[in-house]
Design an enzyme around this catalytic site. Structure first.
Site, PDB file in Angstrom:
ATOM      1  N   GLU A  34       0.829  -1.205   0.000  1.00  0.00           N
ATOM      2  CA  GLU A  34       0.000   0.000   0.000  1.00  0.00           C
ATOM      3  C   GLU A  34       0.868   1.262   0.000  1.00  0.00           C
ATOM      4  O   GLU A  34       0.548   2.253  -0.658  1.00  0.00           O
ATOM      5  CB  GLU A  34      -0.901  -0.027   1.245  1.00  0.00           C
ATOM      6  CG  GLU A  34      -2.087   0.915   1.139  1.00  0.00           C
ATOM      7  CD  GLU A  34      -3.201   0.555   2.115  1.00  0.00           C
ATOM      8  OE1 GLU A  34      -2.996  -0.328   2.976  1.00  0.00           O
ATOM      9  OE2 GLU A  34      -4.270   1.162   2.011  1.00  0.00           O
ATOM     10  N   GLU A  44       2.308   1.730  -3.376  1.00  0.00           N
ATOM     11  CA  GLU A  44       1.268   2.251  -4.272  1.00  0.00           C
ATOM     12  C   GLU A  44       1.091   3.762  -4.063  1.00  0.00           C
ATOM     13  O   GLU A  44       0.962   4.526  -5.030  1.00  0.00           O
ATOM     14  CB  GLU A  44      -0.051   1.519  -3.974  1.00  0.00           C
ATOM     15  CG  GLU A  44      -1.180   1.929  -4.904  1.00  0.00           C
ATOM     16  CD  GLU A  44      -2.501   1.263  -4.534  1.00  0.00           C
ATOM     17  OE1 GLU A  44      -2.497   0.328  -3.711  1.00  0.00           O
ATOM     18  OE2 GLU A  44      -3.541   1.698  -5.061  1.00  0.00           O
ATOM     19  N   CYS A  73      -8.239  -1.999   3.711  1.00  0.00           N
ATOM     20  CA  CYS A  73      -8.226  -3.190   4.574  1.00  0.00           C
ATOM     21  C   CYS A  73      -9.548  -3.457   5.269  1.00  0.00           C
ATOM     22  O   CYS A  73      -9.709  -4.501   5.899  1.00  0.00           O
ATOM     23  CB  CYS A  73      -7.094  -3.122   5.575  1.00  0.00           C
ATOM     24  SG  CYS A  73      -6.818  -1.497   6.180  1.00  0.00           S
ATOM     25  N   SER A  91      -7.090   1.793  -2.533  1.00  0.00           N
ATOM     26  CA  SER A  91      -5.842   1.066  -2.768  1.00  0.00           C
ATOM     27  C   SER A  91      -6.161  -0.314  -3.336  1.00  0.00           C
ATOM     28  O   SER A  91      -7.079  -1.000  -2.855  1.00  0.00           O
ATOM     29  CB  SER A  91      -5.078   0.920  -1.448  1.00  0.00           C
ATOM     30  OG  SER A  91      -4.046  -0.018  -1.613  1.00  0.00           O
ATOM     31  N   LYS A 117     -15.404  -9.828   7.253  1.00  0.00           N
ATOM     32  CA  LYS A 117     -14.423 -10.728   6.636  1.00  0.00           C
ATOM     33  C   LYS A 117     -15.099 -12.007   6.143  1.00  0.00           C
ATOM     34  O   LYS A 117     -14.598 -12.680   5.243  1.00  0.00           O
ATOM     35  CB  LYS A 117     -13.317 -11.089   7.629  1.00  0.00           C
ATOM     36  CG  LYS A 117     -12.467  -9.909   8.075  1.00  0.00           C
ATOM     37  CD  LYS A 117     -11.536  -9.419   6.989  1.00  0.00           C
ATOM     38  CE  LYS A 117     -10.794  -8.169   7.426  1.00  0.00           C
ATOM     39  NZ  LYS A 117     -10.101  -7.501   6.315  1.00  0.00           N
ATOM     40  N   GLU A 161     -15.904 -10.988   2.850  1.00  0.00           N
ATOM     41  CA  GLU A 161     -14.719 -10.732   2.021  1.00  0.00           C
ATOM     42  C   GLU A 161     -14.090 -12.017   1.496  1.00  0.00           C
ATOM     43  O   GLU A 161     -13.753 -12.116   0.306  1.00  0.00           O
ATOM     44  CB  GLU A 161     -13.678  -9.952   2.820  1.00  0.00           C
ATOM     45  CG  GLU A 161     -12.493  -9.522   1.964  1.00  0.00           C
ATOM     46  CD  GLU A 161     -11.344  -8.965   2.795  1.00  0.00           C
ATOM     47  OE1 GLU A 161     -10.740  -7.980   2.380  1.00  0.00           O
ATOM     48  OE2 GLU A 161     -11.044  -9.542   3.870  1.00  0.00           O
ATOM     49  N   GLU A 187     -13.225 -13.034  -6.362  1.00  0.00           N
ATOM     50  CA  GLU A 187     -11.822 -12.916  -6.750  1.00  0.00           C
ATOM     51  C   GLU A 187     -10.856 -13.388  -5.666  1.00  0.00           C
ATOM     52  O   GLU A 187      -9.645 -13.429  -5.903  1.00  0.00           O
ATOM     53  CB  GLU A 187     -11.504 -11.462  -7.152  1.00  0.00           C
ATOM     54  CG  GLU A 187     -11.637 -10.424  -6.053  1.00  0.00           C
ATOM     55  CD  GLU A 187     -13.058  -9.903  -5.849  1.00  0.00           C
ATOM     56  OE1 GLU A 187     -14.015 -10.530  -6.350  1.00  0.00           O
ATOM     57  OE2 GLU A 187     -13.218  -8.880  -5.160  1.00  0.00           O
ATOM     58  N   CYS A 246     -10.893  -1.908  14.163  1.00  0.00           N
ATOM     59  CA  CYS A 246     -11.275  -3.320  14.318  1.00  0.00           C
ATOM     60  C   CYS A 246     -11.411  -3.745  15.778  1.00  0.00           C
ATOM     61  O   CYS A 246     -12.098  -4.717  16.068  1.00  0.00           O
ATOM     62  CB  CYS A 246     -10.265  -4.222  13.618  1.00  0.00           C
ATOM     63  SG  CYS A 246     -10.136  -3.864  11.868  1.00  0.00           S
TER      64      CYS A 246
HETATM   65  S1  SF4 Z   1     -13.791  -5.048  12.157  1.00  0.00           S
HETATM   66 FE1  SF4 Z   1     -14.903  -3.293  11.376  1.00  0.00          FE
HETATM   67  S2  SF4 Z   1     -13.336  -1.822  10.896  1.00  0.00           S
HETATM   68 FE2  SF4 Z   1     -12.331  -3.797  11.053  1.00  0.00          FE
HETATM   69  S3  SF4 Z   1     -12.299  -4.572   8.992  1.00  0.00           S
HETATM   70 FE3  SF4 Z   1     -14.113  -5.389   9.957  1.00  0.00          FE
HETATM   71  S4  SF4 Z   1     -15.731  -3.951   9.431  1.00  0.00           S
HETATM   72 FE4  SF4 Z   1     -13.806  -2.935   9.020  1.00  0.00          FE
END
Ligand code: SF4
Ligand SMILES: Cc1cc2nc3c(=O)[nH]c(=O)nc-3n(C[C@H](O)[C@H](O)[C@H](O)COP(=O)(O)O)c2cc1C
Ligand code: SF4
Ligand code: SF4
Length: 919
Positions: A147, A150, A168, A188, A227, A230, A235, A381
Site C-alpha cells: 500500500e 502504491e 483493509c 488502494s 471478513k 470478504e 476474486e 477493528c
Molecule cells: S472489524 Fe470493522 S473496521 Fe475492522 S475490517 Fe471489519 S468492518 Fe472494518
C-alpha cells in the site's frame, strides 16, 4: 408487501447474509439495530427496500449484532465447520489471528478490557486442534509494503488518482462499491491483511513447509464479521489459480473473537489456566506497525512509517514515529506531513457516517487529502462486529482500553516498521520479489466491482432528511413511524392505537419539541407551566413554574429526573427529539416528589433498555407511587458511588431532607456540574431563557427564589447546610436545579444566599409587618407603626395576611430581621389567616428573629399572647417588648406605646439600618 417483518422498527437482514443472522425468537423489537445501521453505519438510511426489490443492503459490519441487547442478531457461525475440518484427518487446519483478537478475547473470560493475551490465545487455538497458528499481523506488514509503494507511485508517478483510500476494511470497500462506485479507483488495490494472508499461506507457506495446499483449511480468526463476506468474494481465490485447483478458496473460514470464545467454552477449555505459546515461524512475526492495524489510525500510522522509508531510505526518527495527530477517538483526524520535501496530507475516519463527510468532499472536488484511512467500526477493528459484547452498546472506555493495549505493545517492540520485519524481507526474497512486482500484483492486489445496481432504480436515497413522527407501543415496544390513522393497530402485538403511550391519537407528540442547550452535550428537556394557579396545592405561582429535566448525550445517554404530569407530553417529545434515534441508557431519579417523578413509568416503558439509577429509598418510593417491576430495571447507588457514561463521570451524593428523605444530588466531575435536585431552585417559568445570567435575576427573580427556598426546603436548614458543606469541597462551574434557572455565573452570590437562608440568618435588617384586620382598626395601628419606623430610617415591608399568600409572607419572614404580627382576636383565638400563617411559619422552623405583636379585641383581647405562643418551639426567637394591646381601635394615648415599640426595634438594629447599635 415486504417479506421482511417490522421494517419500520428493525433493520432487515437477508436470509443468505454471509456475515450475520437474526433469531426471530429472541428479537424484542427494540430498534437498536436499525438505529445503529442508519445513524452510525449510515447504510440503512441510504437505500429503499422498494427500490432494491426488497433486498436489504448490508456491508456486513456486524454493528447491529453488537448493539442487539438480546443476542437476536449474531455473526453467522462458522466454528462448527472448522471443528469438522479439525476432525478430518485429510485436512490441515491453519489459523491466522488478527491484531484485535488478542486484546478482546480475554473480556469473554472476565479479564479487564484491553488485556493483551496473545500467548494464551495461540495456545488456546493449539488446544482446539490447530496444526499451525500464524499471525495476520505478518500480512498487515505485507499490506503496508504494497500500500505504501502504491501511494508513493500515485504521488510521484500519478499512476492512479489521489486521494488514496485504505482498503483493509471490507465493509468500507463494499460501501464504496455500492454507493460510490465511481470512487473505486481511489481505493488502494492492495488486498486487506486477510486478503493477503490466505494466498500467502496456500502458496508461500505451503511450499516452504512442503504441505499439499489442497489439504490446507485456512481459518481467519478476526474481530470482523465483514471478513466472512470478504473471503467469499469471487476474486479471493488466487491460490486456486496458482495451483490449478478449482474451488479452492484463499481463506476457507472466518471465525470471530466471540465465536472463538464460545467454542472454547463449549469445549470446556479453561482459558485462565492456559500457558503461553508462540506463533509458528515464516508467517508468525510482525512489527509494531502490524500490531496497531487493529485500531483506528493504526493503518495510517503504519503506512506513514514505511512510506517515509520508501521515499527517504531511512526510518522515521524515534521522536516522530508515534503519529499523535491521527491517534484518539475524534471522528476525523488529520495531519500535514512533509516526506522528503513532498507535502502529504493525511486523514483518518472511523465509522462510515464520518467517512461520508470526506467522501462528499472528494466527490465535490474539494478534498485536500492525499491518503485517507477509513475503518467502518468505531475505534477500528478493536470495535468490530465480532468482538466480545463486554457492554451493550460498547463504550469508548472499553474501546480505548483495547486501543491502548495495542499502542503499548507497539511501543515495546524492537521492530516498529513493516519493512524491518525479517519474515517480510524473507517472503519478498523468496516469493514476491519486491513490492509492486508482477507476482505481488497478481497475488496481493485486487480490483473492485460496481454494486450500485443493488440499489435498484432509485439508486442511493438519503432518508436522513425525512423524519416522520414516531410512536411507541406501550405493551410490546413496537415503534411506528408515520401518521397513526383511525383504525391503526400495532403490527407487532395487535393492540389498538390507544395503547401507543404518551402518543394519544391526535396529540402533538412527535411533531415539535422545545429544548435548550446547557452545554455541548447537556440538553434541558423540561417544560414550563403558566396555567398553574397553586403549586403543590398551597403556593401561588403567578409567574408560572418550570419543571427541569436534563439529558446528557454522552457515549451513554442519561436522563436526569422527569417533570410534572401537567407537562409530560412536552417533556417526552423533548426527550425523544434530543435522543434523535439513540436509545436511553440511564435514567437517574434524584427526587420522588411527583412534580419531578410523575413520568417515571412512561420513561421506563418507552425506553426498555434504560437502567433506573437511584438509591434504596427512591426505589421504595417508586414502588409506593407506581405498580411496575422496578427491581428488574434498577441500578442502585450508594453515597459516593460513581457512574462513568463515557466522557462524563457522575458522582451521587445523598441529600436527605432537601426536601424529602430520599433526595440525592448528582455531581458531574467532568464538566463540574451539580445537578442539585430541589436545591437552588426558583419559582417562575423560564420565558425562553435558561441561564440566570440571561435575566435580571436579583431584580426580577430573587424574591421568587427566596420564596421557593423558604417554602420548599426552608424547614430543613441543617440538612441544606450539610449539603452545602459537601458541595463546598467540590469545584462547581454550573448548578442545574429541578426548577428555575441554571447557574453558570456568579454562583458564589447565589450560594451565599443559601448560606444565609439555611442558617436562618436574616438577609436584611428591617421590619416585616403582617396584619390581620376585619374592619381596618388593627391595620391602622400597623400603618402607624410602619410610618414611624420609616421616620427613623428603618426598612419596612407590610402584608395583609388575608390577601397575600402565606408563601410570600413566609419568604419575607426569612428575609427580614424583625417580625411584627398585628391581629384581631377572633372567636377567642387568632384571626384565621394569621393563625394559618403563624402555624406555617413555625412549621418552617423560623429561627433567630426579633418578634413583636399587636393584638386587638373588642371584649377580651388576647391574640398577642397566642402569637408569642406560636414561637415556643422555635429557636432563638426574641421578644424585646410586650405586645401593644388595642381595644377595638388605637387610642391617641397609645401612640406612646407605638413609639416604645419603635424604640425597642431601634435598640436591636444597627445604626446603618436606622437603629441605635453602633457598628
Ligand atoms: S472489524 Fe470493522 S473496521 Fe475492522 S475490517 Fe471489519 S468492518 Fe472494518
Ligand atoms: C367574627 C368576629 C369575631 C370576633 N371575636 C372576638 C373575640 O373572641 N374576642 C374579642 O375580644 N374580640 C373579637 N372580635 C373583635 C375583633 O377582635 C376586633 O376588636 C374588631 O374586629 C375590630 O378590629 P378590626 O377593625 O381590626 O377588625 C371579633 C370580631 C369579629 C368580626
Ligand atoms: S451488518 Fe452493518 S450494514 Fe449490515 S445491517 Fe448490520 S449494521 Fe447494517
Ligand atoms: S432485539 Fe432489537 S437490536 Fe436485536 S434484532 Fe431485535 S430489534 Fe434488532
Amino acid at each position: 408487501m415486504s417479506k421482511h417483518q417490522f421494517t419500520e422498527l428493525r433493520i432487515p437482514i437477508e436470509e443468505d447474509n454471509p456475515a450475520i443472522v437474526r433469531n426471530e425468537a429472541l428479537c424484542i423489537k427494540c430498534g437498536a439495530c436499525r438505529r445503529v445501521c442508519e445513524r452510525e453505519v449510515a447504510v440503512g438510511r441510504f437505500y429503499d427496500l422498494k427500490s432494491t426489490g426488497d433486498n436489504p443492503i448490508c456491508i456486513n459490519c456486524g454493528q447491529c449484532a453488537n448493539v442487539c441487547p438480546t443476542g437476536a442478531i449474531t455473526e453467522r457461525y462458522e466454528y462448527p465447520a472448522v471443528k469438522e475440518a479439525i476432525m478430518d484427518e485429510g485436512k490441515l487446519v491453519i489459523f491466522s489471528t488478527s491484531p484485535s483478537v488478542r486484546v478482546g478475547l480475554g473480556e469473554s473470560f472476565s479479564y479487564e478490557p484491553g488485556t493483551f493475551l496473545e500467548g494464551k490465545m495461540v495456545v488456546a487455538l493449539r488446544s482446539l486442534g490447530a496444526n499451525y497458528v500464524l499471525d495476520t499481523n505478518f500480512s498487515a506488514d505485507l499490506t503496508i509494503m504494497e500500500e505504501a509503494m502504491e501511494l508513493v507511485k500515485r504521488i510521484t508517478e500519478k499512476t492512479a488518482p489521489l486521494p488514496q483510500f485504505t482498503s483493509c476494511c471490507p465493509a468500507w470497500v463494499k460501501f464504496v462499491e455500492t454507493f460510490y462506485p465511481d470512487l473505486r479507483p481511489h481505493i488502494s488495490s492492495a488486498k486487506s491483511p486477510i486478503g493477503m494472508q490466505g494466498p500467502t499461506v496456500k502458496t508461500y507457506f505451503a511450499k516452504q513447509m512442503g504441505i499439499d495446499p489442497s489439504r490446507i483449511v485456512h481459518v481467519a480468526v478476526t474481530p470482523c464479521t465483514a471478513k466472512k463476506f470478504e473471503i467469499r468474494r469471487e476474486e479471493m481465490n488466487i491460490a486456486a489459480k496458482e495451483h490449478g485447483i478449482p474451488g479452492m478458496r484463499d481463506t476457507d473460514y472466518v471465525i470471530t473473537t466471540r465465536e472463538l470464545a464460545k467454542w472454547l467454552e463449549e469445549d470446556g477449555v479453561n482459558f485462565h489456566s492456559l500457558q503461553n505459546s508462540e506463533y509458528d515461524k515464516l508467517m508468525g512475526t510482525a512489527s509494531g506497525a502490524g500490531v496497531i492495524f487493529g485500531n483506528t489510525g493504526g493503518v495510517m500510522e503504519a503506512a506513514v512509517r514505511t512510506t517515509y522509508y520508501l521515499a527517504t531510505g531511512q526510518n522515521l526518527p524515534d521522536e516522530r514515529i508515534n503519529l499523535q495527530p491521527v491517534r484518539g477517538m475524534d471522528d476525523i483526524r488529520s495531519a500535514n506531513l512533509n516526506i522528503s520535501g513532498v507535502p502529504v496530507k493525511i486523514a483518518v475516519a472511523h465509522g462510515i457516517d464520518n467517512a461520508k463527510k470526506i467522501i462528499d468532499s472528494v466527490v465535490s472536488g474539494k478534498c485536500e487529502y492525499d491518503f485517507i484511512e477509513v475503518m467502518s467500526c468505531r475505534g477500528g477493528c478493536i470495535g468490530g462486529g465480532g468482538q466480545p459484547k463486554t457492554e451493550v452498546p460498547l463504550s469508548d472506555k472499553v474501546r480505548k482500553s483495547r486501543i491502548e493495549a495495542l499502542y503499548n505493545k507497539d511501543s515495546r517492540m524492537p521492530l516498529r516498521c513493516s519493512h524491518d520485519n525479517p519474515e517480510i524481507k524473507a517472503v519478498y526474497e523468496s516469493h514476491y520479489g519486491k513490492p509492486g512486482s508482477p507476482i505481488a500484483e497478481q497475488l496481493l492486489h485486487t480490483t473492485y466491482i460496481d454494486r450500485s445496481g443493488d440499489l435498484g432504480p432509485e439508486g442511493m436515497v438519503d432518508k436522513s432528511f425525512v423524519s416522520p413522527p414516531k410512536y411507541r407501543c406501550a405493551p410490546c415496544g413496537h415503534i411506528h413511524s408515520g401518521a397513526i390513522l383511525e383504525n391503526f393497530t400495532c403490527p407487532a402485538c395487535g393492540v389498538s392505537k390507544d395503547d401507543f403511550i404518551g402518543r394519544k391519537f391526535g396529540s402533538k407528540r412527535g411533531t415539535m419539541s422545545c429544548t435548550k442547550k446547557v452545554t455541548e452535550d447537556l440538553i434541558w428537556v423540561g417544560a414550563n407551566d403558566r396555567r398553574l394557579g397553586i403549586f403543590e396545592s398551597v403556593y401561588s405561582v403567578p409567574n408560572g413554574v418550570s419543571y427541569n429535566s436534563y439529558l446528557l448525550m454522552d457515549e451513554k445517554t442519561v436522563l436526569m429526573d422527569t417533570v410534572d404530569r401537567a407537562v409530560q407530553d412536552k417533556f417526552l417529545e423533548n426527550v425523544e427529539a434530543t435522543l434523535a434515534g439513540r436509545d436511553l441508557d440511564y435514567f437517574v431519579v434524584q427526587h420522588m416528589e411527583p412534580d419531578h417523578s410523575a413520568v417515571t413509568k412512561q420513561v421506563l416503558q418507552q425506553y426498555p433498555n434504560a437502567k433506573l439509577v437511584c438509591n434504596e429509598t427512591i426505589l421504595q418510593y417508586i414502588k409506593q407511587f407506581f405498580d411496575f417491576d422496578a427491581d428488574s430495571r434498577v441500578h442502585l447507588v450508594k453515597e459516593g458511588d460513581t457512574l462513568r457514561t463515557g466522557r462524563h463521570l457522575l458522582h451521587f451524593v445523598f441529600a436527605p431532607m432537601v426536601h424529602w428523605p430520599e433526595v440525592m444530588v448528582t455531581y458531574d466531575s467532568t464538566d463540574k456540574i451539580l445537578f442539585s435536585a430541589d436545591g437552588f431552585g426558583c419559582f417562575g417559568a423560564l420565558n425562553g431563557a435558561i441561564f440566570a445570567d440571561e435575566v435580571d435575576f436579583a431584580k426580577d427573580y430573587m424574591d421568587e427564589a427566596r420564596r421557593y427556598y423558604t417554602n420548599i426546603v426552608g424547614k430543613y436548614g441543617p440538612y441544606v447546610e450539610e449539603l452545602l458543606a459537601k458541595a463546598s469541597t467540590l469545584e462547581i462551574n454550573m448548578i442545574c436545579p429541578l426548577h428555575g434557572f441554571v447557574w453558570r455565573k456568579d454562583l458564589g452570590d447565589f450560594i451565599s444566599k443559601y448560606v444565609h437562608w439555611c442558617t436562618y440568618e436574616p438577609e436584611e435588617q428591617g421590619v416585616m409587618i403582617a396584619y390581620a384586620s376585619v374592619y381596618g382598626n388593627t391595620e391602622q395601628a400597623a400603618e402607624i407603626l410602619a410610618s414611624r419606623l420609616r421616620d427613623k430610617g428603618i426598612q419596612t415591608q407590610m402584608f395583609d395576611v388575608s390577601f397575600t399568600a402565606g408563601s410570600d409572607i413566609i419568604s419575607a419572614c426569612f428575609k427580614w430581621s424583625h417580625l411584627v404580627f398585628a391581629t384581631t382576636t377572633y372567636n377567642s383565638g387568632i384571626f384565621v389567616t394569621m393563625d394559618a400563617l403563624l402555624n406555617d411559619l413555625a412549621a418552617h422552623n423560623i429561627q433567630n428573629r426579633s418578634v413583636f405583636a399587636i393584638e386587638n379585641g373588642t371584649w377580651s383581647p388576647f391574640s398577642g399572647e397566642l402569637v408569642y405562643k406560636k414561637f415556643e418551639q422555635c429557636k432563638d426567637i426574641r421578644f424585646p417588648k410586650n405586645m401593644i394591646s388595642i381595644k377595638s381601635s388605637l387610642r391617641m394615648e397609645q401612640l406612646s406605646e407605638i413609639d416604645a415599640m419603635v424604640e425597642a426595634i431601634r435598640d436591636t438594629l444597627p445604626e446603618s439600618a436606622g437603629g441605635t447599635i453602633k457598628s
